[in-house]
Motif scaffolding. Sequence first.
Motif, PDB file in Angstrom:
ATOM      1  N   UNK A 104       0.818  -0.705   0.288  1.00 18.40           N
ATOM      2  CA  UNK A 104      -0.325  -0.059   0.042  1.00 18.40           C
ATOM      3  C   UNK A 104       0.968   1.320  -0.191  1.00 18.40           C
ATOM      4  N   UNK A 105       0.491   1.787  -0.995  1.00 21.12           N
ATOM      5  CA  UNK A 105       1.615   3.417  -0.897  1.00 21.12           C
ATOM      6  C   UNK A 105       0.504   4.339  -1.109  1.00 21.12           C
ATOM      7  N   UNK A 106       1.338   5.175  -1.013  1.00 25.23           N
ATOM      8  CA  UNK A 106       0.188   6.854  -1.783  1.00 25.23           C
ATOM      9  C   UNK A 106       1.354   7.381  -3.171  1.00 25.23           C
ATOM     10  N   UNK A 107       0.295   7.571  -4.174  1.00 24.92           N
ATOM     11  CA  UNK A 107       0.971   7.742  -5.271  1.00 24.92           C
ATOM     12  C   UNK A 107       0.141   9.337  -5.515  1.00 24.92           C
ATOM     13  N   UNK A 108       0.877  10.490  -5.841  1.00 23.67           N
ATOM     14  CA  UNK A 108       0.468  12.078  -5.832  1.00 23.67           C
ATOM     15  C   UNK A 108       0.426  11.462  -7.472  1.00 23.67           C
ATOM     16  N   UNK A 109      -0.405  12.205  -7.570  1.00 25.01           N
ATOM     17  CA  UNK A 109      -0.970  12.886  -9.753  1.00 25.01           C
ATOM     18  C   UNK A 109      -1.934  13.987  -9.601  1.00 25.01           C
ATOM     19  N   UNK A 110      -0.651  15.056 -10.643  1.00 28.67           N
ATOM     20  CA  UNK A 110      -1.620  16.216 -10.727  1.00 28.67           C
ATOM     21  C   UNK A 110      -2.275  16.887  -9.257  1.00 28.67           C
ATOM     22  N   UNK A 111      -1.260  16.378  -7.983  1.00 35.17           N
ATOM     23  CA  UNK A 111      -1.861  17.255  -6.777  1.00 35.17           C
ATOM     24  C   UNK A 111      -2.017  16.508  -6.499  1.00 35.17           C
ATOM     25  N   UNK A 112      -2.896  15.711  -6.539  1.00 34.35           N
ATOM     26  CA  UNK A 112      -3.491  14.764  -5.703  1.00 34.35           C
ATOM     27  C   UNK A 112      -3.003  13.276  -5.061  1.00 34.35           C
ATOM     28  N   UNK A 113      -3.464  13.388  -3.641  1.00 33.14           N
ATOM     29  CA  UNK A 113      -2.840  12.321  -3.222  1.00 33.14           C
ATOM     30  C   UNK A 113      -3.773  10.847  -3.357  1.00 33.14           C
ATOM     31  N   UNK A 114      -3.326   9.769  -4.290  1.00 33.19           N
ATOM     32  CA  UNK A 114      -4.221   8.139  -4.058  1.00 33.19           C
ATOM     33  C   UNK A 114      -3.519   7.282  -3.667  1.00 33.19           C
ATOM     34  N   UNK A 115      -4.254   6.970  -2.258  1.00 36.67           N
ATOM     35  CA  UNK A 115      -3.649   5.129  -1.889  1.00 36.67           C
ATOM     36  C   UNK A 115      -3.907   4.206  -2.776  1.00 36.67           C
ATOM     37  N   UNK A 116      -2.814   3.474  -2.688  1.00 41.17           N
ATOM     38  CA  UNK A 116      -3.301   2.428  -3.833  1.00 41.17           C
ATOM     39  C   UNK A 116      -2.597   1.481  -3.143  1.00 41.17           C
ATOM     40  N   UNK A 117      -3.122  -0.389  -3.786  1.00 40.17           N
ATOM     41  CA  UNK A 117      -2.550  -1.272  -2.577  1.00 40.17           C
ATOM     42  C   UNK A 117      -2.047  -1.861  -4.675  1.00 40.17           C
ATOM     43  N   UNK A 118      -0.960  -2.101  -4.496  1.00 44.90           N
ATOM     44  CA  UNK A 118      -0.444  -2.996  -6.062  1.00 44.90           C
ATOM     45  C   UNK A 118       0.663  -4.170  -5.554  1.00 44.90           C
ATOM     46  N   UNK A 119       0.887  -4.696  -6.734  1.00 42.45           N
ATOM     47  CA  UNK A 119       1.751  -5.312  -6.890  1.00 42.45           C
ATOM     48  C   UNK A 119       2.758  -4.730  -7.144  1.00 42.45           C
ATOM     49  N   UNK A 120       4.131  -5.512  -6.748  1.00 39.29           N
ATOM     50  CA  UNK A 120       5.406  -5.230  -6.854  1.00 39.29           C
ATOM     51  C   UNK A 120       5.769  -5.243  -8.194  1.00 39.29           C
ATOM     52  N   UNK A 121       5.145  -5.998  -9.922  1.00 40.64           N
ATOM     53  CA  UNK A 121       5.369  -5.141 -10.820  1.00 40.64           C
ATOM     54  C   UNK A 121       4.297  -5.006 -11.262  1.00 40.64           C
ATOM     55  N   UNK A 122       3.731  -3.963 -10.824  1.00 38.65           N
ATOM     56  CA  UNK A 122       2.300  -2.995 -11.769  1.00 38.65           C
ATOM     57  C   UNK A 122       3.654  -1.889 -12.005  1.00 38.65           C
ATOM     58  N   UNK A 123       2.835  -1.739 -14.124  1.00 41.80           N
ATOM     59  CA  UNK A 123       3.193  -0.742 -13.542  1.00 41.80           C
ATOM     60  C   UNK A 123       2.813   0.803 -13.755  1.00 41.80           C
ATOM     61  N   UNK A 124       3.227   1.369 -14.058  1.00 41.70           N
ATOM     62  CA  UNK A 124       2.458   3.104 -13.368  1.00 41.70           C
ATOM     63  C   UNK A 124       1.446   2.802 -14.254  1.00 41.70           C
ATOM     64  N   UNK A 125       1.645   3.545 -15.392  1.00 44.60           N
ATOM     65  CA  UNK A 125       0.868   2.910 -16.602  1.00 44.60           C
ATOM     66  C   UNK A 125      -0.975   2.700 -15.694  1.00 44.60           C
ATOM     67  N   UNK A 126      -0.667   1.170 -16.094  1.00 49.17           N
ATOM     68  CA  UNK A 126      -1.742   0.531 -15.469  1.00 49.17           C
ATOM     69  C   UNK A 126      -2.407   0.813 -14.301  1.00 49.17           C
ATOM     70  N   UNK A 127      -1.366   1.043 -13.091  1.00 55.25           N
ATOM     71  CA  UNK A 127      -1.710   1.752 -12.151  1.00 55.25           C
ATOM     72  C   UNK A 127      -2.815   3.727 -11.545  1.00 55.25           C
ATOM     73  N   UNK A 128      -2.495   4.402 -12.566  1.00 56.84           N
ATOM     74  CA  UNK A 128      -3.410   5.287 -13.040  1.00 56.84           C
ATOM     75  C   UNK A 128      -4.317   5.465 -14.268  1.00 56.84           C
ATOM     76  N   UNK A 129      -4.360   4.121 -14.796  1.00 57.93           N
ATOM     77  CA  UNK A 129      -5.384   3.808 -15.909  1.00 57.93           C
ATOM     78  C   UNK A 129      -6.555   3.010 -14.621  1.00 57.93           C
ATOM     79  N   UNK A 130      -5.849   2.756 -13.769  1.00 59.07           N
ATOM     80  CA  UNK A 130      -6.736   1.442 -13.418  1.00 59.07           C
ATOM     81  C   UNK A 130      -6.991   1.456 -11.627  1.00 59.07           C
ATOM     82  N   UNK A 131      -6.276   2.092 -10.551  1.00 52.81           N
ATOM     83  CA  UNK A 131      -6.559   2.429  -9.666  1.00 52.81           C
ATOM     84  C   UNK A 131      -6.553   3.586  -9.207  1.00 52.81           C
ATOM     85  N   UNK A 132      -5.833   5.138  -9.566  1.00 50.54           N
ATOM     86  CA  UNK A 132      -6.582   6.381  -9.733  1.00 50.54           C
ATOM     87  C   UNK A 132      -7.412   6.517 -10.976  1.00 50.54           C
ATOM     88  N   UNK A 133      -7.791   6.353 -12.010  1.00 53.39           N
ATOM     89  CA  UNK A 133      -8.801   6.283 -12.465  1.00 53.39           C
ATOM     90  C   UNK A 133      -8.655   7.473 -13.529  1.00 53.39           C
TER      91      UNK A 133
END
Lengths: 298, 157
Positions: B4-33
């Motif tokens: 579980x980590x927090x990603x800062x995207x466009x100035x907003x904080x998004x907590x996400x829980x992800x597998x080690x191998x996940x690429x940033x693209x899939x997390x931006x699209x799939x988790x951050x939305x």
Amino acid sequence: MSFTIARTVEDALAAIAAGARPIAGGTDLVVGARHGKAALPADLVAIDRIAGLDDITAGSAGLTLGANASHHAIEHHPVVAGSYSALADGSALVGSPATRHVGTIGGNVMNASPAMDTGAGLVVLGAEVELRSLHGTRRVPISELWSGPGRTIAQPEELCVAVHLPQPAANSGSAYLRLEYRRAMEIAVVGAAANVTLAADGTVAAVQVALSAVGPTIVSVMGLDTLVGSSVADAAEAAAAAASAQATPISDVRASDRYRRHTVGVMARRAVETAARRAAGETIAIPVNRTLGIGAAS
Amino acid sequence: MSESIILSVNGMQYPVTIDQGRNLLSVIRGEVGLTGTKEGCDDCECGACMVLLDGQPVNSCSYLALQAQGREITTVEGVLNGDAMHPLQRNLLEAGGVQCGFCTPGMIMSATALLQRTPAPTEEEVRVGLSGNLCRCTGYTKIVEAVQRTAAELQGS
Ligand SMILES: Cc1cc2nc3c(=O)[nH]c(=O)nc-3n(C[C@H](O)[C@H](O)[C@H](O)COP(=O)(O)OP(=O)(O)OC[C@H]3O[C@@H](n4cnc5c(N)ncnc54)[C@H](O)[C@@H]3O)c2cc1C
């Protein structure tokens, strides 16, 4: 499975001693894993946040590149571009602006691809790699680092912390160029670097040549000592012949072995000519490839 | 193993829980939305997935999401001025630099990084700056023109 972020070299050394693989930019490691070349290592330690490990320091003793120095930083560093031009020529050719921002010199040399674009330049400039583990530090001449495609003599618990280059000789210049089929996002078909020192009368006082993508590792061209005292034109021809003779290329989708053997000579000749022009004080923009218009015309 | 980590995207904080191998693209699209960032080749060649990490361009398809924690991620959604288009977006439309539009978000991110560092780029500098972005429709001429128009506008203002 673990992923840790090291803040200091000591953190990173402890993690790799415990079996983790370092990841800097990930442009080889992650991309390779996604291609199925090698699975992503289960335990990773990110080294890209270590303060100071991306420093580029130029002084009277020479140049030190922290392992995390990016290709972008190398390409645009005025001292690298001016005095270690073959290295800047190589970094400037790596991938796209994104690859050059993320990709590091440490990752490039430790990944040990025979087609790497900084390797031949580092060889002719006499670079040494500084390897560190919890047990100590050692320096290895860069041409002794690579033991085969994707292989180095570094122990798994060793981290590359820096690449050191000696101060170049007075009246010397260097260049790296590669044959490419298009002008961006290419892999070297073949490549050659040269470092030339000129005597006061314009003849060659010293010349080193190294080649990429024509053998299992970067190839240092041997036997060029006999060219001392010859004209640049004669040295360039002789270096071309020696490069073609000493290359041991393979055939693959990118080129046949015969084509590589021929063209690496052409690249070596042009590298010697360009290095000599730089040694004589001419400014030739980085990367030489674009200045000379190698690759498809725009 | 997921983290579980927090990603800062466009100035907003998004907590996400992800597998080690996940690429940033899939997390931006799939988790951050945020789906403005595109998956093209999935291989670092086409640039459709380009985002900025602390202002520098990165191919998010091949960058580990875990490695982006603590850094500021900017996607195409983050370049808007409120509800108004960024001048790059407007100029791409006006110059005819958008046809199917799939490459456009990545082009905008690379061009944004380029203009940050080189506010008045030559044509050659624009072409080098966009060399990691493929477009199969436009032939690039109008994209280059749009970036140069934007540079002139931003310089003038
Ligand atoms: C689209 C694309 C285009 C490319 N084009 C080129 C090109 O034109 N020319 C070229 O030469 N390369 C090219 N590359 C390859 C790559 O970008 C470079 O080799 C880059 O320098 C690798 O650096 P990195 O920090 O990303 O390495 P990583 O992927 O992080 O690491 C590579 C390897 O080195 C190890 N490693 C990293 N840092 C250290 C260290 N300090 N000590 C010990 N081991 C370490 C890692 O464990 C891994 O095995 C390209 C890659 C991509 C994706």
